[in-house]
Design a protein around this motif. Structure first.
Motif, PDB file in Angstrom:
ATOM      1  N   GLY A  69      29.173 -13.601 -29.357  1.00 33.59           N
ATOM      2  CA  GLY A  69      29.486 -13.393 -30.394  1.00 33.59           C
ATOM      3  C   GLY A  69      29.833 -14.024 -31.269  1.00 33.59           C
ATOM      4  N   ARG A  70      29.755 -15.236 -31.417  1.00 34.46           N
ATOM      5  CA  ARG A  70      30.080 -16.208 -31.990  1.00 34.46           C
ATOM      6  C   ARG A  70      28.314 -16.311 -32.263  1.00 34.46           C
ATOM      7  NH1 ARG A  70      34.627 -21.361 -32.098  1.00 34.46           N
ATOM      8  NH2 ARG A  70      35.593 -19.906 -32.256  1.00 34.46           N
ATOM      9  N   LEU A  71      27.214 -16.289 -31.305  1.00 36.28           N
ATOM     10  CA  LEU A  71      25.994 -16.650 -32.037  1.00 36.28           C
ATOM     11  C   LEU A  71      25.305 -15.418 -32.454  1.00 36.28           C
ATOM     12  CD1 LEU A  71      24.845 -18.168 -28.142  1.00 36.28           C
ATOM     13  CD2 LEU A  71      25.682 -19.071 -30.448  1.00 36.28           C
ATOM     14  N   LYS A  72      25.815 -14.412 -32.306  1.00 33.89           N
ATOM     15  CA  LYS A  72      25.471 -13.372 -32.815  1.00 33.89           C
ATOM     16  C   LYS A  72      25.757 -13.433 -34.519  1.00 33.89           C
ATOM     17  CE  LYS A  72      26.101  -9.731 -29.485  1.00 33.89           C
ATOM     18  NZ  LYS A  72      26.697  -8.650 -29.004  1.00 33.89           N
ATOM     19  N   LYS A  73      27.245 -13.887 -34.521  1.00 32.63           N
ATOM     20  CA  LYS A  73      27.497 -14.114 -36.213  1.00 32.63           C
ATOM     21  C   LYS A  73      26.128 -14.945 -36.947  1.00 32.63           C
ATOM     22  CE  LYS A  73      29.818 -14.199 -40.007  1.00 32.63           C
ATOM     23  NZ  LYS A  73      29.554 -14.999 -41.220  1.00 32.63           N
ATOM     24  N   GLY A  74      26.545 -16.038 -36.080  1.00 34.59           N
ATOM     25  CA  GLY A  74      25.891 -17.613 -36.261  1.00 34.59           C
ATOM     26  C   GLY A  74      24.122 -16.869 -37.046  1.00 34.59           C
ATOM     27  N   ASN A  80      20.057 -13.457 -43.433  1.00 33.88           N
ATOM     28  CA  ASN A  80      20.829 -13.381 -44.436  1.00 33.88           C
ATOM     29  C   ASN A  80      20.672 -14.886 -45.809  1.00 33.88           C
ATOM     30  OD1 ASN A  80      21.828 -10.297 -44.391  1.00 33.88           O
ATOM     31  ND2 ASN A  80      23.698 -11.797 -43.256  1.00 33.88           N
ATOM     32  N   ASN A  81      19.943 -15.733 -44.567  1.00 28.23           N
ATOM     33  CA  ASN A  81      19.682 -16.894 -45.411  1.00 28.23           C
ATOM     34  C   ASN A  81      20.640 -17.563 -46.099  1.00 28.23           C
ATOM     35  OD1 ASN A  81      17.427 -19.080 -46.121  1.00 28.23           O
ATOM     36  ND2 ASN A  81      17.036 -18.011 -48.078  1.00 28.23           N
ATOM     37  N   ASN A  82      21.626 -17.656 -45.396  1.00 26.97           N
ATOM     38  CA  ASN A  82      23.062 -18.186 -45.122  1.00 26.97           C
ATOM     39  C   ASN A  82      23.880 -19.459 -44.167  1.00 26.97           C
ATOM     40  OD1 ASN A  82      25.626 -18.757 -46.824  1.00 26.97           O
ATOM     41  ND2 ASN A  82      27.165 -16.766 -45.778  1.00 26.97           N
ATOM     42  N   LEU A  83      22.265 -20.232 -44.202  1.00 30.33           N
ATOM     43  CA  LEU A  83      22.643 -21.151 -43.312  1.00 30.33           C
ATOM     44  C   LEU A  83      24.082 -22.321 -43.340  1.00 30.33           C
ATOM     45  CD1 LEU A  83      19.568 -21.993 -41.569  1.00 30.33           C
ATOM     46  CD2 LEU A  83      21.187 -20.444 -40.421  1.00 30.33           C
ATOM     47  N   THR A  84      25.519 -22.501 -42.495  1.00 27.29           N
ATOM     48  CA  THR A  84      26.140 -23.580 -42.626  1.00 27.29           C
ATOM     49  C   THR A  84      25.750 -24.866 -42.930  1.00 27.29           C
ATOM     50  OG1 THR A  84      27.176 -22.370 -41.483  1.00 27.29           O
ATOM     51  CG2 THR A  84      28.266 -24.582 -40.990  1.00 27.29           C
ATOM     52  N   ASP A 117      18.751 -23.185 -35.829  1.00 24.82           N
ATOM     53  CA  ASP A 117      18.191 -22.602 -36.866  1.00 24.82           C
ATOM     54  C   ASP A 117      18.837 -20.776 -36.835  1.00 24.82           C
ATOM     55  OD1 ASP A 117      18.417 -24.798 -38.749  1.00 24.82           O
ATOM     56  OD2 ASP A 117      15.994 -23.935 -38.567  1.00 24.82           O
ATOM     57  N   VAL A 118      18.185 -20.093 -35.313  1.00 23.59           N
ATOM     58  CA  VAL A 118      18.233 -18.968 -35.507  1.00 23.59           C
ATOM     59  C   VAL A 118      19.492 -18.686 -35.236  1.00 23.59           C
ATOM     60  CG1 VAL A 118      17.567 -16.819 -33.882  1.00 23.59           C
ATOM     61  CG2 VAL A 118      15.309 -18.485 -35.015  1.00 23.59           C
ATOM     62  N   PHE A 119      20.155 -19.480 -34.379  1.00 23.24           N
ATOM     63  CA  PHE A 119      22.308 -19.338 -34.380  1.00 23.24           C
ATOM     64  C   PHE A 119      22.574 -19.757 -35.041  1.00 23.24           C
ATOM     65  CE2 PHE A 119      20.158 -18.072 -29.590  1.00 23.24           C
ATOM     66  CZ  PHE A 119      20.555 -16.715 -29.999  1.00 23.24           C
TER      67      PHE A 119
END
Length: 262
Positions: A69-74, A80-84, A117-119
């Motif tokens: 689930g966390r990987l899907k959110k990542g 959305n080009n919104n990387l942490t 980056d993908v996740f």
């Protein structure tokens, strides 16, 4: 008359000095307020920057499905080009203590598939193994056994991707041996069984995108089965619910990772 002119001059001078002093005080106040605002904004930015790494306690508390689930959110963040934002220098220093990755991903070597980056992941979050066509071999399976049974990772992902060159070359029967690339030819033979059983009303070539994507998906799913067959330890861990071994496909056009129902 001269006295009056001097008095007026004195008053004018005092007013000018007072005005200049007021302007200077206002400028100082404005500068101070701007500095405070900049400082506050920097503090907010600093708060959003991740400096920590995954701990043993956090790894132990997560279930395989929670991790997926966390990987899907990542992946949504990536799309959305919104990387942490991360402080990689700080994470690197903290990672020296030990590593507790949540998952291991077997990906193709394709340079267009940036797994972390993908996740939306950083230092210490996942193990990554890469080989053309994301097939398993003895060394890969051994690495997965280390990741799960030794290092505590709870998810194994075989991630294929659209427009995979290794799969396309296999579909098109590229003769690698005639080019003295025997190792590549052997690798393609590992992919070839995925073509069997994939039906199409069009031609069986890499130009047929739908057919090619079906082979790519079947190849990833077949690799999952091979991993379970090759490692009784991981197969048992999955049966006990300790880990999940799944396949997924990364769409290079959209950036989306779709998990397959194996």
């Amino acid at each position: 008359m001269k006295s009056i002119k001097l008095s007026l001059f004195a008053v004018s001078t005092l007013l000018c000095l007072a005005s200049c002093q007021e302007a200077k005080e206002n400028e100082t106040t404005s500068t101070s307020n701007q500095q405070e605002s900049d400082s506050t904004q920097q503090e907010l930015v600093d708060e959003r920057v991740v400096k920590s790494i995954l701990t043993a306690e956090e790894q132990a508390e997560m279930t395989p499905q929670e991790i997926i689930g966390r990987l899907k959110k990542g992946n949504e963040n990536f799309m959305n080009n919104n990387l942490t934002q991360r402080d990689h220098s700080e994470q690197r220093r903290k990672a020296m203590i030990g590593q507790f990755p949540k998952a291991i991903v077997l990906s193709c070597v394709d340079s267009r598939v940036p797994v972390e980056d993908v996740f939306d992941l950083g230092i210490g979050d996942i193990f990554v193994a890469r080989v053309a066509g994301n097939i398993e071999n003895e060394a890969i399976v051994g690495s997965m056994e280390f990741a799960t049974a030794v290092a505590g990772s709870k998810v194994v992902i075989v991630m294929g991707h659209t427009a995979c060159g290794a799969v396309k070359s296999t579909i098109d029967n590229v003769d690698a041996r005639s080019m003295n690339m025997n190792s590549l030819a052997d690798l393609m033979e590992e992919i070839r069984p995925a073509i069997e059983g994939v039906e199409t009303s069009g031609e069986k070539s890499s130009k047929n995108t739908e057919f090619t994507n079906e082979v790519i998906t079947k190849n990833a799913m077949r690799t999952v089965k091979n991993i379970k067959d090759a490692s009784p330890t991981m197969a048992k861990m999955e049966d006990e619910g300790k880990i999940a071994i799944v396949s997924a496909i990364y769409d290079m056009e959209t950036g989306k990772v779709s998990f397959n129902k194996d």
